[in-house]
Write an enzyme that holds these catalytic residues in place. Structure first.
Site, PDB file in Angstrom:
ATOM      1  N   ASP A 182      44.576 122.881  69.101  1.00  0.00           N
ATOM      2  CA  ASP A 182      43.783 123.973  68.528  1.00  0.00           C
ATOM      3  C   ASP A 182      42.795 124.559  69.556  1.00  0.00           C
ATOM      4  OD1 ASP A 182      42.514 125.714  66.846  1.00  0.00           O
ATOM      5  OD2 ASP A 182      42.209 124.274  65.222  1.00  0.00           O
ATOM      6  N   HIS A 204      42.094 128.525  66.032  1.00  0.00           N
ATOM      7  CA  HIS A 204      41.775 129.149  64.738  1.00  0.00           C
ATOM      8  C   HIS A 204      40.508 129.992  64.810  1.00  0.00           C
ATOM      9  CE1 HIS A 204      39.271 125.464  63.664  1.00  0.00           C
ATOM     10  NE2 HIS A 204      38.561 126.381  63.049  1.00  0.00           N
ATOM     11  N   SER A 246      33.500 124.205  64.871  1.00  0.00           N
ATOM     12  CA  SER A 246      34.813 124.395  65.466  1.00  0.00           C
ATOM     13  C   SER A 246      34.675 125.056  66.813  1.00  0.00           C
ATOM     14  CB  SER A 246      35.678 125.255  64.569  1.00  0.00           C
ATOM     15  OG  SER A 246      36.316 124.451  63.644  1.00  0.00           O
TER      16      SER A 246
HETATM   17  N1  ARG Z   1      39.798 122.712  58.550  1.00  0.00           N
HETATM   18  C1  ARG Z   1      39.390 123.379  59.742  1.00  0.00           C
HETATM   19  C2  ARG Z   1      38.130 124.218  59.485  1.00  0.00           C
HETATM   20  O1  ARG Z   1      37.563 124.135  58.445  1.00  0.00           O
HETATM   21  C3  ARG Z   1      40.470 124.179  60.362  1.00  0.00           C
HETATM   22  C4  ARG Z   1      40.903 125.381  59.602  1.00  0.00           C
HETATM   23  C5  ARG Z   1      41.950 126.191  60.276  1.00  0.00           C
HETATM   24  N2  ARG Z   1      43.286 125.662  60.063  1.00  0.00           N
HETATM   25  C6  ARG Z   1      44.051 125.888  58.961  1.00  0.00           C
HETATM   26  N3  ARG Z   1      45.223 125.339  58.878  1.00  0.00           N
HETATM   27  N4  ARG Z   1      43.675 126.663  57.975  1.00  0.00           N
HETATM   28  O2  ARG Z   1      37.896 125.289  59.950  1.00  0.00           O
HETATM   29  N1  ASP Z   2      37.221 123.366  60.929  1.00  0.00           N
HETATM   30  C1  ASP Z   2      35.800 123.591  60.870  1.00  0.00           C
HETATM   31  C2  ASP Z   2      35.371 124.868  61.606  1.00  0.00           C
HETATM   32  O1  ASP Z   2      36.140 125.793  61.710  1.00  0.00           O
HETATM   33  C3  ASP Z   2      35.060 122.408  61.362  1.00  0.00           C
HETATM   34  C4  ASP Z   2      34.778 121.443  60.247  1.00  0.00           C
HETATM   35  O2  ASP Z   2      34.561 121.896  59.119  1.00  0.00           O
HETATM   36  O3  ASP Z   2      34.745 120.258  60.532  1.00  0.00           O
HETATM   37  O4  ASP Z   2      34.236 125.038  61.967  1.00  0.00           O
END
Ligand code: ARG
Ligand code: ASP
Length: 714
Positions: free
Chosen positions: A221, A85, A646
């Site tokens: 990921d 991502h 991330s």
């Molecule tokens: N929750 C994670 C973060 O805040 C991953 C986000 C990317 N994935 C998604 N399905 N939107 O970045």
């Molecule tokens: N998914 C988040 C990021 O892209 C990481 C988190 O918020 O724990 O940095």
């Protein structure tokens, strides 16, 4: 008696250990603050091995990826790993209908096939220096905020000049602990970064929005890039003559995996946290602002989802928008629930009671800080209505609705015409016209209309009527619907025609447009009636927060403090630990490929898998990456992380790479405002899954050959 002593000891231990999990520590203070505790938790390294300016250390393999994520170097030839991502934008940019790397993945067979990524940079940290004394020189309590800031700005300019740096380095001096301390960050940015590999979305984004922020997780990921440098190994703009960057350090990779209670460390660039707010601040965020944001986004997501489900073309158009609206939406829900579940406010109240008791016992402290908490109460409660009004406008008009972007462009064009005349207008109009196709490609008027009329209703219900623009208060749902239909903004052909007209005619039409007029009214109202108040209060609260931060450090002398995240390099550490999301449920620390298969829904856009993957699974061909007849996929730990972490390396006790951080568990997303060791966990993809995908799935074993694999299972 013995039993009591034992119980007390146990309590103390629990306290020490639960404490250890919280914190995003500055690498330069590890020796003083953390080394002992880290070693007690099982770490075999010294602070010097993690951060050193005298020798290669772990920090030399950790990089800020594209300014928003983290990455780590894993080969002597500048190969780096980050999240799928995080690389998504690049993967998407290189994708075409014939080469759909999002759907099919991408693997360069050799260096000449690696794809240049214009604009993508990676930044390494050379060193960090505490410059608090110099930056705060001459600052005193009697100054106004602007006097204070101007002294600080002058000092920063002076300090920046006085620091000895190389020609290829940059300095940035940033406030820490809400401006009570300042640190200089000396960094090196590489500008030639190329895409090397990415799994298909069905692996890299497996589970998509449904599984986002959720454990148990089965997402691979990750994506792979390579840093290139000039012949001297220094940063250089893209050139085919550049050579792979030779790092001062790269992570060895351990295939040994983790078990419960193993030491883990996350090294990266966390973006933002607010751990030291007073209870009233946490309450405002989680009980006042989050519910408004959540209700607006919930509606918007429902509307998008309904259309995306019935039309595959809509799904493609709105997938990325949906994902970004859903990401924060889901996090906020988890955050508010988490604060409630762990009695975050109760814990803040206890902390504040303790604070008050201590300052009451000391006249000097009381003199300085006695008014702080009551002042917070007062300011936050005055701020509340403006905070809601400002946030609701931002959500509806800047973050969710789409026509507003075209509307902003119209407003800019009118402005250009009014203030700079026809020539400037025409220049901008031509440019705007070129951008139309790009905008409308992902725009469906019926979706935006439904969101518009529905969100306005929620907006009206949440914002005090005195703090709403008049037109919004006055009109009904039906009137908003016809206002939307009457607008040219929602129609590509009409906008195309208008922007081709002579300036005066075009500007007249844009000015008369009902949606343009509404937007103008909203922005002006915001600027004149909301922002001045909201800004004043938030500045006052910020000043209080700075004092409160200082007060907490002075009053709780026995406590170790880490600064809130601010996109600078930090170390978090903790152990691999299960957790209980709800009474009666306990979540395990690890998932496997068997769980990937359990979730598989043929043809589904979130849980689909391709035949090649299924074939490999059927053969159970896990090679050296498998364990006990299966393949580990993800694991969790009690490492304190946030957005920006991330892509961060998950590191074992010896400094080897064992995974890549990519998310947190939903029940623990309140770690940004109120960390609770019992329930806050970060989610990492197991490095063995990453290597299996590269090696067995993608057949890109030449990349593995570049890496240094260690451990007994090598
Ligand atoms: N929750 C994670 C973060 O805040 C991953 C986000 C990317 N994935 C998604 N399905 N939107 O970045
Ligand atoms: N998914 C988040 C990021 O892209 C990481 C988190 O918020 O724990 O940095």
């Amino acid at each position: 008696m013995k039993r009591i002593v034992f119980a007390v000891l146990l309590l103390l231990l629990v306290k020490i250990y639960s404490y250890a999990d919280e914190g995003m520590w500055l690498p330069i203070f590890l020796k003083q603050l953390n080394e002992k505790e880290m070693r007690a938790a099982g770490m075999k390294l010294r602070a010097e091995d993690i951060y050193s300016i005298n020798k290669g250390s772990l920090k030399d393999a950790v990089l800020h990826f594209g300014g928003g994520c983290t990455g780590e170097v894993v080969s002597p030839k500048g190969l780096l790993l980050t999240n799928h991502h995080c690389g998504y934008g690049q993967i998407q940019k290189h994708s075409t209908l014939e080469h759909n790397y999002i759907r099919d993945g991408f693997w360069a067979k050799n260096m000449s096939e690696e794809l240049p990524c214009e604009g993508l940079t990676v930044t390494f940290i050379s060193r960090i220096e505490d410059v608090s004394t110099q930056v705060l020189l001459g600052v005193n309590d009697k100054m106004t905020e602007s006097e204070r800031q101007s002294v600080i700005d002058q000092n920063i300019a002076k300090v920046s000049k006085s620091l000895v740096i190389q020609a290829y380095e940059a300095v940035s001096i940033k406030p820490f602990f809400t401006g009570n301390q300042y640190f200089a960050i000396i960094s090196v940015t590489y500008k030639d970064v190329r895409m090397v590999g990415a799994p298909p979305e069905s692996i890299g984004k497996y589970g998509s929005d449904t599984d986002n922020w959720v454990w148990p997780r089965h997402t691979g990921d990750f994506s792979v890039f390579r840093i290139y440098a000039g012949k001297n190994n220094l940063p250089a703009d893209y050139s085919p003559d550049n050579v792979p960057y030779v790092p001062k350090h790269y992570f060895p990779i351990s295939l040994d995996g983790v078990k419960e209670n193993d030491f883990t460390m996350i090294f990266g660039f966390p973006g933002r946290t607010d751990e030291y707010l007073p209870g009233i601040g946490v309450q405002q965020a989680t009980e006042v602002l989050n519910p408004v944001r959540i209700s607006l986004r919930e509606k918007a997501l429902k509307i998008m989802d309904a259309k995306m489900r019935t039309n595959p073309a809509t799904k493609i158009k709105y997938a990325s928008k949906y994902a970004s609206i859903a990401n924060a939406w889901k996090k906020w829900i988890g955050e508010s629930l988490g604060v409630k579940k762990t009695d975050g406010l109760g814990r803040k109240m206890k902390y504040e009671a303790d604070f008050t008791k201590r300052i009451n016992a000391d006249p000097a402290l009381n003199q300085k800080y006695g008014q702080l908490l009551p002042e917070f109460e007062k300011k936050y409660s005055e701020y509340k209505r403006y905070a809601v009004a400002r946030e609701a406008i931002a959500e509806v008009f800047s973050r969710i609705l789409d026509f507003t972007r075209m509307g902003n462009q119209a407003i800019q064009l009118i402005k250009a015409f009014d203030s700079q005349g026809e020539t400037e207008y025409s220049k901008q109009a031509t440019k705007a016209r070129d951008g139309l196709a790009g905008f409308y490609k992902n725009f469906e008027a019926d979706i935006d209309k439904e969101m518009f009329v529905e969100l306005i209703l929620i907006y009206k219900a949440n914002v005090e009527s005195g703090l709403q623009p008049a037109t919004i208060t006055k009109l009904s749902k039906e009137q908003f619907a016809s206002m939307f239909d009457s607008s040219n903004l929602i129609n590509e052909a009409k906008m195309n025609t208008i922007l081709a007209l002579p300036a005066t005619e075009a500007v007249k039409l844009l000015r008369e447009d009902a949606l343009v007029a509404l937007l103008k009214e909203v922005y002006e109202f915001n600027q004149n009636s909301i922002s001045p108040k909201a800004n004043t209060y938030s500045a006052e609260i910020n000043t209080l927060q700075r004092t409160y931060m200082q007060a907490q450090m002075e009053v709780f002398k026995e406590k170790k403090f880490y600064p809130d995240a601010n996109s600078t390099l930090r170390v978090s550490y903790g152990k691999v630990k299960p957790y209980s999301p709800k009474d009666g449920i306990k979540y395990d620390i690890m998932t496997t490929i068997d769980g990937v298969i359990e979730k598989y829904v043929p043809g589904d856009y979130e849980f689909n898998l391709d035949q090649h993957y299924l074939d490999l699974y059927a053969k159970k061909d896990y090679g050296r990456y498998g364990v006990n007849g299966t393949l580990p996929v993800c694991f969790i730990g009690a490492n304190h992380t946030t957005g920006g972490n991330s892509g961060s390396p998950a590191i074992d006790a010896k400094g080897n790479l064992i995974g890549i951080n990519f998310d947190r568990v939903w029940e623990g997303t309140m770690s940004d405002v109120n960390y609770d060791a019992s329930i806050c966990r970060n989610i990492m993809v197991d490095i063995r899954y990453v290597l299996w995908v590269i090696d067995k799935y993608a057949g890109a074993g030449h990349l593995i050959d570049e890496m240094k694999i260690v451990g007994k299972s090598k």
